[in-house]
Design a protein around this motif. Sequence first.
Motif, PDB file in Angstrom:
ATOM      1  N   LEU A 175      -0.639  -1.534  -4.423  1.00  0.00           N
ATOM      2  CA  LEU A 175      -2.027  -1.844  -3.842  1.00  0.00           C
ATOM      3  C   LEU A 175      -3.336  -0.330  -3.601  1.00  0.00           C
ATOM      4  O   LEU A 175      -2.433   0.494  -2.903  1.00  0.00           O
ATOM      5  N   VAL A 176      -3.875  -0.124  -4.366  1.00  0.00           N
ATOM      6  CA  VAL A 176      -5.048   1.135  -4.497  1.00  0.00           C
ATOM      7  C   VAL A 176      -5.857   0.706  -3.679  1.00  0.00           C
ATOM      8  O   VAL A 176      -6.296  -0.160  -4.249  1.00  0.00           O
ATOM      9  N   THR A 177      -6.419   1.872  -2.482  1.00  0.00           N
ATOM     10  CA  THR A 177      -7.075   1.255  -1.557  1.00  0.00           C
ATOM     11  C   THR A 177      -8.250   3.125  -1.697  1.00  0.00           C
ATOM     12  O   THR A 177      -9.160   2.838  -0.964  1.00  0.00           O
ATOM     13  N   ASP A 178      -7.807   3.699  -2.479  1.00  0.00           N
ATOM     14  CA  ASP A 178      -8.875   4.935  -2.528  1.00  0.00           C
ATOM     15  C   ASP A 178      -8.964   6.106  -4.146  1.00  0.00           C
ATOM     16  O   ASP A 178      -8.177   5.404  -4.855  1.00  0.00           O
ATOM     17  N   SER A 214       0.676  -1.341   0.106  1.00  0.00           N
ATOM     18  CA  SER A 214      -0.067  -0.513   0.163  1.00  0.00           C
ATOM     19  C   SER A 214       0.727   1.004  -0.217  1.00  0.00           C
ATOM     20  O   SER A 214       1.670   1.473   0.534  1.00  0.00           O
ATOM     21  N   VAL A 215       0.187   2.588  -0.372  1.00  0.00           N
ATOM     22  CA  VAL A 215       1.147   3.809  -0.314  1.00  0.00           C
ATOM     23  C   VAL A 215       1.758   4.099   1.329  1.00  0.00           C
ATOM     24  O   VAL A 215       2.641   4.490   1.327  1.00  0.00           O
ATOM     25  N   LYS A 216       0.740   3.199   2.394  1.00  0.00           N
ATOM     26  CA  LYS A 216       0.934   3.813   3.374  1.00  0.00           C
ATOM     27  C   LYS A 216       2.459   3.119   3.925  1.00  0.00           C
ATOM     28  O   LYS A 216       3.029   3.371   4.787  1.00  0.00           O
ATOM     29  N   GLN A 244      -8.757   8.582  -4.478  1.00  0.00           N
ATOM     30  CA  GLN A 244      -7.479   9.828  -4.710  1.00  0.00           C
ATOM     31  C   GLN A 244      -6.543   8.488  -5.357  1.00  0.00           C
ATOM     32  O   GLN A 244      -5.602   9.254  -6.059  1.00  0.00           O
ATOM     33  N   GLY A 245      -6.015   7.094  -5.038  1.00  0.00           N
ATOM     34  CA  GLY A 245      -5.333   6.694  -5.163  1.00  0.00           C
ATOM     35  C   GLY A 245      -5.021   6.135  -6.253  1.00  0.00           C
ATOM     36  O   GLY A 245      -4.436   5.941  -7.666  1.00  0.00           O
ATOM     37  N   ILE A 246      -6.041   5.857  -6.669  1.00  0.00           N
ATOM     38  CA  ILE A 246      -6.801   5.445  -8.443  1.00  0.00           C
ATOM     39  C   ILE A 246      -6.516   6.813  -9.537  1.00  0.00           C
ATOM     40  O   ILE A 246      -5.580   6.685 -10.503  1.00  0.00           O
ATOM     41  N   ARG A 247      -6.463   7.911  -8.767  1.00  0.00           N
ATOM     42  CA  ARG A 247      -5.873   8.885  -9.608  1.00  0.00           C
ATOM     43  C   ARG A 247      -4.734   9.384 -10.203  1.00  0.00           C
ATOM     44  O   ARG A 247      -4.278  10.249 -10.655  1.00  0.00           O
TER      45      ARG A 247
END
Length: 182
Positions: free
Chosen positions: A130-133, A6-8, A135-138
């Motif tokens: 791992l895209v979870t929101d 994930s980004v985090k 904003q991540g898709i954008r």
Amino acid sequence: MLEYKSVKDSQVSITELMLPSHSNFGGKVHGGHILNLMDQIAFACASKHSQRYCVTASVNRVDFLNPIDVGELVTLRASINYTGKTSMVVGVRVDSENITTGEKRHCNSSYFTMVAKDEQGKSVPVPGLLVTDKQGIRRFARSKYRKLEARERDTKFESYTFNAEQYLKELKSENCKVELKF
């Protein structure tokens, strides 16, 4: 190594006090110093994501939006926006804070393409993102299309395929004088 992260999992941030040694002749923090910090945090973020040594392949657009004064705190935040096979796009945001007034300003955002390397210097696969929101898709989609547009722009102006006559009319309204010599 995980297949997706994930980004985090790989976000990093640093805050640094801007010193007189960081200033340019105009008394503001030198843009080169900020670029150096941005490259360092992009490296840290990409290396944390890939668990590999990473190198900077490219930097996409650097706009200095607000000057930074000596004595301000500068905070840089980095996160993975996109993953390819061996590369990652790291979004870096730079904010300054006047420590006496508390005023905060967005000073810069930029995108670093980092490539993971093995001990022999060869590019190696990186975990996917791992895209979870939304904003991540954008961010992922924007990075993908920025990469495609850069490739198209680069091939459009390749010297062996470039047709100068197509652009002569456009140059008439620019601050240049064309004197072709054959």
